[in-house]
Write an enzyme that holds these catalytic residues in place. Sequence first.
Site, short mmCIF file in Angstrom:
data_model
loop_
_atom_site.label_atom_id
_atom_site.label_comp_id
_atom_site.label_asym_id
_atom_site.label_seq_id
_atom_site.Cartn_x
_atom_site.Cartn_y
_atom_site.Cartn_z
N ASN A 10 0.85 -1.19 0.00
CA ASN A 10 0.00 0.00 0.00
C ASN A 10 0.89 1.24 0.00
O ASN A 10 1.71 1.43 0.91
CB ASN A 10 -0.89 -0.06 1.26
CG ASN A 10 -1.81 1.14 1.36
OD1 ASN A 10 -1.41 2.27 1.10
ND2 ASN A 10 -3.04 0.92 1.77
N HIS A 13 1.01 6.22 1.88
CA HIS A 13 1.75 7.17 2.72
C HIS A 13 2.96 7.78 2.03
O HIS A 13 3.57 8.70 2.56
CB HIS A 13 2.05 6.55 4.07
CG HIS A 13 0.76 6.30 4.81
ND1 HIS A 13 -0.14 7.31 5.08
CD2 HIS A 13 0.16 5.15 5.21
CE1 HIS A 13 -1.21 6.80 5.66
NE2 HIS A 13 -1.06 5.48 5.75
N HIS A 46 -5.61 3.66 -1.56
CA HIS A 46 -6.93 4.03 -1.02
C HIS A 46 -7.23 5.46 -1.46
O HIS A 46 -6.57 6.40 -1.02
CB HIS A 46 -6.87 3.93 0.51
CG HIS A 46 -8.18 4.18 1.19
ND1 HIS A 46 -8.34 4.04 2.54
CD2 HIS A 46 -9.39 4.58 0.72
CE1 HIS A 46 -9.59 4.32 2.88
NE2 HIS A 46 -10.24 4.67 1.79
N ARG A 48 -9.30 8.18 -0.76
CA ARG A 48 -10.25 8.60 0.28
C ARG A 48 -11.11 9.74 -0.24
O ARG A 48 -10.70 10.49 -1.13
CB ARG A 48 -9.50 9.05 1.54
CG ARG A 48 -8.72 7.93 2.22
CD ARG A 48 -8.19 8.40 3.56
NE ARG A 48 -9.23 8.45 4.55
CZ ARG A 48 -9.41 7.53 5.51
NH1 ARG A 48 -8.59 6.51 5.62
NH2 ARG A 48 -10.39 7.66 6.37
N ARG A 52 -6.90 12.91 1.03
CA ARG A 52 -5.80 13.36 1.90
C ARG A 52 -4.44 12.80 1.48
O ARG A 52 -3.42 13.34 1.81
CB ARG A 52 -6.08 13.03 3.36
CG ARG A 52 -5.97 11.57 3.69
CD ARG A 52 -6.12 11.32 5.16
NE ARG A 52 -7.48 11.53 5.60
CZ ARG A 52 -7.99 10.95 6.70
NH1 ARG A 52 -7.24 10.17 7.44
NH2 ARG A 52 -9.24 11.13 7.04
N GLU A 73 -8.73 0.64 -2.94
CA GLU A 73 -9.57 0.66 -1.73
C GLU A 73 -10.47 1.88 -1.81
O GLU A 73 -10.01 2.98 -2.14
CB GLU A 73 -8.70 0.80 -0.48
CG GLU A 73 -7.93 -0.43 -0.13
CD GLU A 73 -7.11 -0.20 1.14
OE1 GLU A 73 -7.26 0.85 1.78
OE2 GLU A 73 -6.30 -1.06 1.45
N THR A 104 -8.24 3.58 8.62
CA THR A 104 -9.49 2.83 8.61
C THR A 104 -9.69 2.13 9.95
O THR A 104 -8.95 1.21 10.30
CB THR A 104 -9.47 1.80 7.46
OG1 THR A 104 -9.04 2.47 6.28
CG2 THR A 104 -10.85 1.21 7.24
N GLU A 154 -11.13 -9.28 3.06
CA GLU A 154 -9.86 -8.95 3.71
C GLU A 154 -10.15 -8.81 5.20
O GLU A 154 -10.99 -8.00 5.60
CB GLU A 154 -9.28 -7.65 3.14
CG GLU A 154 -7.95 -7.30 3.81
CD GLU A 154 -7.16 -6.22 3.10
OE1 GLU A 154 -7.29 -6.08 1.85
OE2 GLU A 154 -6.41 -5.51 3.78
N HIS A 193 -3.63 -4.59 7.84
CA HIS A 193 -3.73 -3.41 8.71
C HIS A 193 -2.81 -3.57 9.92
O HIS A 193 -2.98 -4.50 10.70
CB HIS A 193 -5.16 -3.13 9.19
CG HIS A 193 -5.36 -1.64 9.41
ND1 HIS A 193 -4.86 -0.97 10.51
CD2 HIS A 193 -5.93 -0.69 8.64
CE1 HIS A 193 -5.15 0.30 10.41
NE2 HIS A 193 -5.79 0.52 9.28
N1 PXP Z 1 -5.90 -3.13 4.15
C1 PXP Z 1 -6.84 -2.16 4.19
C2 PXP Z 1 -8.21 -2.51 3.73
C3 PXP Z 1 -6.54 -0.86 4.63
O1 PXP Z 1 -7.50 0.08 4.67
C4 PXP Z 1 -5.21 -0.57 4.99
C5 PXP Z 1 -4.84 0.81 5.41
O2 PXP Z 1 -5.01 1.69 4.36
C6 PXP Z 1 -4.26 -1.60 4.91
C7 PXP Z 1 -4.63 -2.87 4.50
C8 PXP Z 1 -2.82 -1.37 5.24
O3 PXP Z 1 -2.67 -1.03 6.58
P1 PXP Z 1 -1.28 -0.49 7.08
O4 PXP Z 1 -1.02 0.79 6.36
O5 PXP Z 1 -1.49 -0.30 8.55
O6 PXP Z 1 -0.25 -1.52 6.76
#
Ligand code: PXP
Length: 242
Positions: A10, A13, A46, A48, A52, A73, A104, A154, A193
């Site tokens: 992901n 960030h 994602h 949003r 952001r 996402e 999330t 998931e 997550h």
């Molecule tokens: N899976 C989903 C559905 C999420 O919303 C997120 C966070 O955006 C993640 C995985 C990844 O989480 P993390 O950034 O804490 O590794």
Amino acid sequence: MTDVLRLGVNIDHVATVRNARGSGYPDPVRAALLAAQAGADGITAHLREDRRHITDDDIARLVAELTVPLNLEMAATDEMLGIALRHRPHAVCIVPEKREERTTEGGLDAAGRFDLLAPMVERLAANGSRVSLFIEPEARQIDAAVRLGAPVVELHTGLYCELAGEAQVAELRRIADAAALAAKNGIEVHAGHGLTFDNVTPIAAIPQVRELNIGHFLIGEAIFDGLGAVVQRMRALMDEAR
Ligand code: PXP
């Protein structure tokens, strides 16, 4: 050795850091291409509602430039549905979204929001995207996913990552039980997550889990070791757990 476990990186960030200064860098698409080169099996982003981190333009560029699958996402809104239908990403993961949250929090209430989700899941699937529902590891939510005809769930690992000791073991058991139940019902299981080098192994060892989506830790750790190196290390830990 059970089936190979895929790693979805992901890159949200990277965009968070870029947007902190309103500059064009660091570029999340560049990070996505690098992560794929280092062994990521897919890229997750994602979009949003408040934009952001990831922007509409980032999604368009990811769709155009990625050679690995994109997992978009999104919240269950008409605006996001339109965007997903237009771009037709490989996968769409429907997540709950609150504007005030930092990330999330909690899973999608697939059972409670059944009537809203049913036509959305159907339209996304008919358009060629694999629909995944980001849910808590609960039988009630898996049952709703089955009735919605979602091919993927998931499982939210956020609570597991926050806990320690016996409480963490109990949460791990809840995730493993949910994974077994979903797989028994023909649903592919993903998880994610809050996962890090320190807590990934027990989740990666759950045999029914086929994909992990990991972001914040990898992007943070990349500051110290570089994105390619941290993706490779996460891949290795996941492989060793199988
Ligand atoms: N899976 C989903 C559905 C999420 O919303 C997120 C966070 O955006 C993640 C995985 C990844 O989480 P993390 O950034 O804490 O590794």
